[in-house]
Design a protein around this motif. Structure first.
Motif, mmCIF file in Angstrom:
data_model
loop_
_atom_site.group_PDB
_atom_site.id
_atom_site.type_symbol
_atom_site.label_atom_id
_atom_site.label_comp_id
_atom_site.label_asym_id
_atom_site.label_seq_id
_atom_site.Cartn_x
_atom_site.Cartn_y
_atom_site.Cartn_z
ATOM 1 N N LYS A 38 3.686 3.297 -50.297
ATOM 2 C CA LYS A 38 4.006 4.072 -49.097
ATOM 3 C C LYS A 38 2.737 4.348 -48.283
ATOM 4 O O LYS A 38 2.735 4.202 -47.063
ATOM 5 C CB LYS A 38 4.683 5.386 -49.487
ATOM 6 C CG LYS A 38 5.119 6.218 -48.307
ATOM 7 C CD LYS A 38 5.847 7.469 -48.750
ATOM 8 C CE LYS A 38 6.250 8.289 -47.528
ATOM 9 N NZ LYS A 38 6.922 9.521 -47.903
ATOM 10 N N GLN A 42 1.874 2.928 -44.501
ATOM 11 C CA GLN A 42 1.527 3.827 -43.396
ATOM 12 C C GLN A 42 0.219 3.394 -42.733
ATOM 13 O O GLN A 42 0.097 3.431 -41.512
ATOM 14 C CB GLN A 42 1.424 5.271 -43.889
ATOM 15 C CG GLN A 42 2.760 5.889 -44.234
ATOM 16 C CD GLN A 42 2.624 7.238 -44.926
ATOM 17 O OE1 GLN A 42 1.568 7.601 -45.433
ATOM 18 N NE2 GLN A 42 3.716 7.993 -44.951
ATOM 19 N N GLN A 43 -0.751 2.979 -43.551
ATOM 20 C CA GLN A 43 -2.025 2.508 -42.998
ATOM 21 C C GLN A 43 -1.823 1.229 -42.183
ATOM 22 O O GLN A 43 -2.405 1.070 -41.117
ATOM 23 C CB GLN A 43 -3.046 2.287 -44.116
ATOM 24 C CG GLN A 43 -3.533 3.569 -44.742
ATOM 25 C CD GLN A 43 -4.452 3.319 -45.927
ATOM 26 O OE1 GLN A 43 -4.566 2.212 -46.436
ATOM 27 N NE2 GLN A 43 -5.108 4.378 -46.375
ATOM 28 N N ASP A 45 0.967 0.323 -40.652
ATOM 29 C CA ASP A 45 1.680 0.705 -39.434
ATOM 30 C C ASP A 45 0.739 1.325 -38.406
ATOM 31 O O ASP A 45 0.824 1.023 -37.211
ATOM 32 C CB ASP A 45 2.824 1.671 -39.752
ATOM 33 C CG ASP A 45 3.973 1.013 -40.507
ATOM 34 O OD1 ASP A 45 4.034 -0.243 -40.528
ATOM 35 O OD2 ASP A 45 4.798 1.742 -41.086
#
Length: 150
Positions: A38, A42-43, A45
């Motif tokens: 996760k 996120q990084q 994205d």
């Protein structure tokens, strides 16, 4: 505990072996695999969004278009198509040819036009404009033209 090189080969999430050193994403050593995935997503994205924002900012300046035939001895022009006619204009244009290891600067090829050379035959050409904005220097690349014919 296994040797660091073994951990780096995929057994320790968020880590890899770089130049003989074990490099890990900071703060990942206490997370469960699902949490690590996760965080990494996120990084990715966030990085993708920054790249998209930068590309949109560059496109809002304008485009660099190549006009002419990709034939040795023929003149090729780089035309600046400004998104805003009163906006920043290119201060310099450099020319590149595509070599085996990627795009290579053509020494001495500076300005809004370039005459294709015999050394360009079989290769694509591209121009890159340098535009100075309040945020700093931006580079705007044309699409490739070619391959150059004899």
């Amino acid at each position: 505990m296994p040797a660091p090189w073994l951990l780096a080969q995929g057994l320790l999430m968020g880590c890899q072996l770089i130049g003989g050193q074990l490099e890990c994403v900071p703060g990942m050593d206490h997370l469960k695999p699902q949490q690590e995935i996760k965080v990494l997503k996120q990084q990715i994205d966030a990085t993708s969004q920054r790249a998209s924002d930068l590309q949109a900012a560059i496109q809002s300046l304008g485009e660099l278009e190549l006009a002419g035939e990709a034939i040795a001895g023929q003149l090729i022009e780089a035309r600046w198509l400004a998104a805003n006619p009163t906006g920043p204009q290119p201060t310099l244009i450099h020319w590149y040819r595509q070599g085996e290891s990627g795009w290579l600067l053509i020494p001495g090829a500076v300005g809004s036009s370039y005459t294709a050379q015999s050394s360009d035959v079989g290769l694509d050409l591209m121009a890159v404009a340098i535009v100075i904005t309040p945020e700093g220097h931006r580079r705007v690349a044309s699409g490739p033209l070619g391959p150059v014919r004899p």
